[in-house]
Design an enzyme around this catalytic site. Structure first.
Site, mmCIF file in Angstrom:
data_model
loop_
_atom_site.group_PDB
_atom_site.id
_atom_site.type_symbol
_atom_site.label_atom_id
_atom_site.label_comp_id
_atom_site.label_asym_id
_atom_site.label_seq_id
_atom_site.Cartn_x
_atom_site.Cartn_y
_atom_site.Cartn_z
ATOM 1 N N LYS A 4 0.842 -1.213 0.000
ATOM 2 C CA LYS A 4 0.000 0.000 0.000
ATOM 3 C C LYS A 4 0.871 1.254 0.000
ATOM 4 C CE LYS A 4 -1.954 -1.142 3.929
ATOM 5 N NZ LYS A 4 -1.299 -2.425 4.268
ATOM 6 N N ARG B 211 -10.044 0.718 8.347
ATOM 7 C CA ARG B 211 -9.676 -0.652 8.702
ATOM 8 C C ARG B 211 -10.767 -1.360 9.487
ATOM 9 N NH1 ARG B 211 -3.553 0.463 8.790
ATOM 10 N NH2 ARG B 211 -2.701 -1.575 9.067
ATOM 11 N N ARG C 88 12.127 -5.120 5.232
ATOM 12 C CA ARG C 88 11.883 -3.719 4.850
ATOM 13 C C ARG C 88 12.704 -2.735 5.686
ATOM 14 N NH1 ARG C 88 5.769 -1.859 5.466
ATOM 15 N NH2 ARG C 88 6.041 -2.665 7.557
ATOM 16 N N ARG D 9 11.171 -0.503 11.296
ATOM 17 C CA ARG D 9 10.054 -0.306 12.216
ATOM 18 C C ARG D 9 10.087 -1.316 13.361
ATOM 19 N NH1 ARG D 9 4.825 0.326 8.394
ATOM 20 N NH2 ARG D 9 3.941 -0.944 10.044
ATOM 21 N N ARG E 100 -0.767 -8.537 13.232
ATOM 22 C CA ARG E 100 -1.323 -7.520 12.315
ATOM 23 C C ARG E 100 -2.154 -8.187 11.222
ATOM 24 N NH1 ARG E 100 4.250 -4.827 11.148
ATOM 25 N NH2 ARG E 100 3.248 -3.846 9.356
#
Ligand code: AP5
Length: 214
Positions: free
Chosen positions: A13, A88, A127, A161, A172
């Site tokens: 996203k 969400r 990431r 993160r 998640r």
């Protein structure tokens, strides 16, 4: 144009929102980025959100909807919104409808990125981003052209993160399945959902999104 990018953690996203913004009069509205900024700044919202985010659970509907409302209030009518990670829950869908109406906007498209969950764990744990400009990278899929130097701004500082570990990613994803996937039928009834294969390479995903936007 106002669009939603929908998909589980790591679906792409943020990556695709940044690409859409380039060369268009659009702004990326990422509730995740807004919350991380609030945590970093130590604001009351950040203090409430920090532990919830570290567990991989959802922050309260009121908090995120207020963040979106405040951000839209700063945008001129000619600038489109790309909602990245919002809404969400069913409550957030209703809140967004009300917020958009109040700002004289309407929702044009919901792009659902279809992905394979197991591959996403690999995407997320690899990431990292530039600590200065936020450009996104990946240990295997997208390394800086010159090792250790951001392609976009030249910074040599990068960050990861705290919620990008396997255990939190699994939570998640469970949150996504339980609370976010059920919002899709509502948008389907409105006839505005387009599905895109999020497992294709980044350029192919971008082209498919461009096509879906018409
Ligand atoms: P948030 O920041 O929104 O995280 P998320 O939804 O878990 O999504 P990610 O940012 O992890 O993934 P992405 O889909 O943007 O993927 P990306 O492009 O980076 O939310 C974080 C937390 O904040 C939540 O857990 C919650 O606590 C809270 N929160 C946020 N919004 C909320 C809300 N509305 N309500 C309540 N709580 C909220 O890509 C991932 C990696 O893959 C990158 O390294 C990228 O380079 C790579 N990649 C991307 N596309 C491809 C591709 N096609 N091929 C190969 N690699 C790719």
């Amino acid at each position: 144009m106002n669009i939603i990018l929908l998909g589980p953690p790591g679906a792409g996203k943020g990556t695709q929102a940044q690409r859409l913004v380039d060369g268009r009069a659009m702004r990326q509205l990422s509730t995740g980025d807004m919350l991380r900024a609030a945590v970093k700044a130590g604001t009351p919202v950040g203090l409430k959100a920090k532990a919830v985010m570290e567990r991989g659970e959802l922050v309260s509907d009121e908090i995120v909807s207020e963040l979106i409302d405040a951000e839209l209030a700063t945008m001129g009518p000619a600038v489109g919104a790309i909602f990245d990670g919002y809404p969400r829950t069913g409550e957030q869908v209703s809140a967004l409808d009300e917020i958009l109406a109040r700002h004289g906007r309407r929702l044009d498209r919901v792009i659902e990125l279809e992905v394979d969950e197991d591959a996403l764990v690999d995407r997320i744990t690899g990431r990292f981003t530039c600590a200065n400009c936020g450009e996104g990278y990946h240990d295997r899929y997208k390394l800086p052209r010159q090792p250790g130097t951001c392609d976009k701004c030249g910074s040599t500082e990068f960050k990861r993160r705290p919620d990008d570990n396997e255990q939190t990613v699994r939570t998640r994803m469970a949150e996504y399945r339980a609370k976010t996937q059920p919002i899709l039928p509502d948008y389907e009834r409105r006839g505005i959902v387009a599905r895109v294969d999020g497992m294709a390479d980044m350029d192919s995903v971008s082209s498919a999104i461009e096509q879906a936007l018409g």
